[in-house]
Enzyme design. Structure first.
Site, mmCIF file in Angstrom:
data_model
loop_
_atom_site.group_PDB
_atom_site.id
_atom_site.type_symbol
_atom_site.label_atom_id
_atom_site.label_comp_id
_atom_site.label_asym_id
_atom_site.label_seq_id
_atom_site.Cartn_x
_atom_site.Cartn_y
_atom_site.Cartn_z
ATOM 1 N N HIS A 61 1.401 -1.055 0.638
ATOM 2 C CA HIS A 61 0.175 -1.179 1.416
ATOM 3 C C HIS A 61 -0.874 -0.238 0.836
ATOM 4 C CE1 HIS A 61 -1.961 -2.691 4.863
ATOM 5 N NE2 HIS A 61 -2.297 -1.479 5.237
ATOM 6 N N ASP B 15 4.331 -4.744 0.117
ATOM 7 C CA ASP B 15 3.648 -4.282 1.318
ATOM 8 C C ASP B 15 4.458 -4.626 2.571
ATOM 9 O OD1 ASP B 15 1.893 -3.701 3.395
ATOM 10 O OD2 ASP B 15 0.137 -4.478 2.337
ATOM 11 N N SER C 211 -6.782 -3.244 4.307
ATOM 12 C CA SER C 211 -5.995 -3.419 5.521
ATOM 13 C C SER C 211 -6.861 -4.106 6.579
ATOM 14 C CB SER C 211 -5.446 -2.069 5.985
ATOM 15 O OG SER C 211 -4.456 -2.229 6.962
#
Length: 631
Positions: free
Chosen positions: A584, A552, A466
């Site tokens: 994600h 995601d 991320s």
């Protein structure tokens, strides 16, 4: 190095499904639920009667169950499931008597943000759902037996989350102001008008936690008029504030609130390890005795309705999570289980607390994991920045850092500026500093490790998820001479397009506009472009491993597609791995094992550490789709 190190820990032993995890007592105290894999290695909900060996699986989810909770009737368990990682969470009710499983929120494309329950109303719950408008979380009341759902409160357009009192009456809401601050609104009862209780500036925060039992006070975490997040109460009639807990230099973390008496019992802080400040004298003797059970940081994970028994979880970085049943009357503990008992046969790495000064003098705290069996000198180093970025790393067990340490790498996790936990000044020192001072903190972490003699400057990698994935891309693009290679999992490559793609229900654009930059403001376009690795892809001259979940919703697939395309256009070298059934991050164990197998082989090729070969080039049952660019 290899001869002195302990044996390789099998990758699947570290990264496969936990054997048993997240135990929770039923409210009546008769049963224990926990997560464990079924025959298909998918985490499901299991239940057993305390004192008996009658364990049975009560769910049949297609994807691993990540969250569940008991209903107050002790006969029903709720869990959430999304579709292939899209984060449109549905609530499922598992009836333990009939074994029926029902979807309580069956609307397609709708997300349950969270649930609110009360012991006084065991047959119903409140759920935050975006049924009426995909951008807004309204409050719905759902009957747990019939499944009947009715709209309770319409979101006026700017409320991010809601708080109900003990009677399941919604009496507080919190949202983000257009300037990037917080606004907390309250009302006296269901028929009273809403009024603003707290409104913050963009560099302050106020987060409501719940009401007192009589409903006259609201509990909050707040940094208003303070550098750190304190726990306070505010009287709704007088607006008078009372401070409950604070620690100089560090933010309040977990707040333990009694689910029936609705009093604040204890507040956790994490200057390095977790420290509890006990607020309620009724639990002081329990916390003092629990702290002596074993060396580790603990939390109360579950309790029965009578508050006679607790499930206590102990965590350390170098040992799997261990769960105990705590008898409050006898002040005695009974060991339940470890979440990965097979790791007891292996030597795991110790984790040190570290701190260093960034180039502008800011003090940065972090954690250093060192491979066992070798001297901590001149080691290959993996810099592992956390995601968020408004998050932080903790002194906890981490399967990825343990795997990397077992393969011979030192792993450095700095809580760079912009991280939470270290006060308002540390958090906002990261404002509008993507690829600038935030990235400098990571560069300075590497330089600290080299100066200390821990890291070999010729064998440094950066690996993140991320925002950490973004930092890996930024490191490769903006400081390519510092790293030998980089690994990015679901990191944004173009900051402006990432912000514009946010899911409509998040309601956090104002925070990102204030702290990162506004892609709709011409004055910020250069700032965001300069922060985007995509526009410096021609500078990437080190090998890259890039991975992405197709579904995601936070960092969409095009963020990875476009940086891979730019690397290919500029003649760079990259391996691109897509997982069609992930969002994600990676939830399915075969995909997690597959990704880390590729990561450890990639690091071994470029830094010289150890790795466990992956037969056939991929893990069985993984959905990985691989594209290789360059040599």
């Amino acid at each position: 190095m290899t001869a002195e190190m302990p044996p390789l820990i099998p990758r699947e032993t570290l990264l496969g499904s936990p054997k048993r995890w997240q135990p929770m007592l039923s409210p009546d105290g008769s049963r224990l639920a926990y997560l464990a894999p079924n025959d298909l290695d998918v985490l499901q909900i299991w239940v057993r009667t305390l004192g008996k060996d009658d364990d049975r699986c009560v769910s049949s989810a297609r994807r691993p169950v990540q969250y569940y909770q008991w209903c107050w009737d002790s006969k029903t368990i709720l869990c959430t499931q999304d579709t292939e990682g899209d984060e449109n969470w549905h609530i499922y009710a598992v009836d333990l008597e009939s074994r029926n499983v029902r979807d309580l929120t069956p609307w397609q494309g709708v997300r349950c943000h969270y649930m609110i329950m009360s012991v006084k109303h065991p047959g119903e719950m409140l759920a935050l759902l975006n049924v009426r408008d995909r951008k807004l979380m309204d409050v719905w009341r759902i009957n747990l037996r019939s499944g009947a759902a009715a709209l309770e409160i319409e979101n006026p357009g700017d409320v991010a989350w809601w708080i109900a009192d003990d009677e399941l009456v919604v009496r507080a809401g919190c949202g983000y102001t257009p300037q990037g601050g917080f606004e907390v609104r309250v009302r006296s009862d269901a028929s009273s008008p809403w009024r603003t209780l707290v409104k913050t500036s963009p560099d302050e925060e106020a987060m409501p936690l719940g009401f007192s039992e009589d409903g006259r006070e609201l509990f909050l975490k707040s940094s208003v008029a303070s550098d750190t997040m304190r726990v306070i109460t505010i009287g709704l009639a007088s607006s008078g504030e009372r401070e409950v807990a604070r620690m100089d230099g560090f933010d309040a973390e977990d707040v333990m609130i009694h689910p029936v008496r609705h009093v604040i019992e204890a507040v956790a802080f994490a200057p390095g390890r977790t420290r509890w400040q006990v607020v309620d004298p009724a639990i002081a003797a329990d916390f003092e005795a629990i702290d002596k059970i074993e060396d580790g940081d603990f939390r109360v994970a579950s309790r029965d309705l009578a508050d006679l028994n607790w499930v206590v979880a102990f965590t350390t970085p170098h040992r799997p999570v261990r769960y105990f049943l705590w008898d409050r009357a006898k002040k005695q503990s009974t060991f339940l289980f470890s979440h990965r008992p097979e790791l007891d046969a292996f030597e795991l790495a110790e984790v040190r607390l570290i701190k260093y000064r960034a180039r502008d003098g800011l003090e940065v705290h972090g954690y250093l994991t060192l491979p066992p069996g070798v001297a901590p000198r001149n080691l290959p180093l993996v810099l592992h920045p956390h995601g968020g970025p408004w998050f932080r790393d903790y002194w906890i067990f981490n399967v990825w850092t343990q795997l990397l340490a077992n393969r011979g790498y030192a792993v450095l996790q700095p809580n760079y500026r912009g991280s939470t936990g270290y006060g308002r000044n540390h958090l906002h020192a990261g404002d509008r500093q993507w690829a600038l001072a935030m990235q400098d903190d990571l560069t300075d972490a590497v330089k600290w490790a080299v100066t200390e003699g821990i890291a070999d400057p010729r064998r440094i990698a950066i690996f993140g998820v991320s925002y950490g994935g973004y930092a890996a891309l930024a490191g490769a693009a903006f400081t390519p001479d510092l790293y030998r290679c980089a690994i990015d999992l679901c990191g944004p490559s173009n900051v402006a397009t990432c912000i514009k793609s946010f899911a409509p229900y998040w309601g956090i654009r104002s925070i990102w506009n204030a702290r990162v930059g506004n892609p709709d403001d011409p004055a910020d376009r250069e700032l965001l472009a300069n922060a985007s690795p995509l526009f410096a892809a021609d500078k990437i001259n080190i090998p890259m491993l890039i991975a992405q979940g197709v579904n995601d919703p936070r960092v969409i697939q095009s963020e990875s597609d476009q940086i891979v395309g730019a690397i290919e256009k500029n003649g760079g070298q990259a391996t691109y791995v897509l997982y069609p059934d992930e969002g994600h991050g990676l939830v399915r164990p075969p995909n997690n094992v597959d990704f880390m197998a590729r990561a450890e082989r990639f690091l071994a090729e470029h830094l010289g550490g150890r790795y466990e070969p992956m037969e056939g080039g991929r893990m069985p049952d993984s959905t990985a789709i691989v594209k290789v660019i360059g040599n």
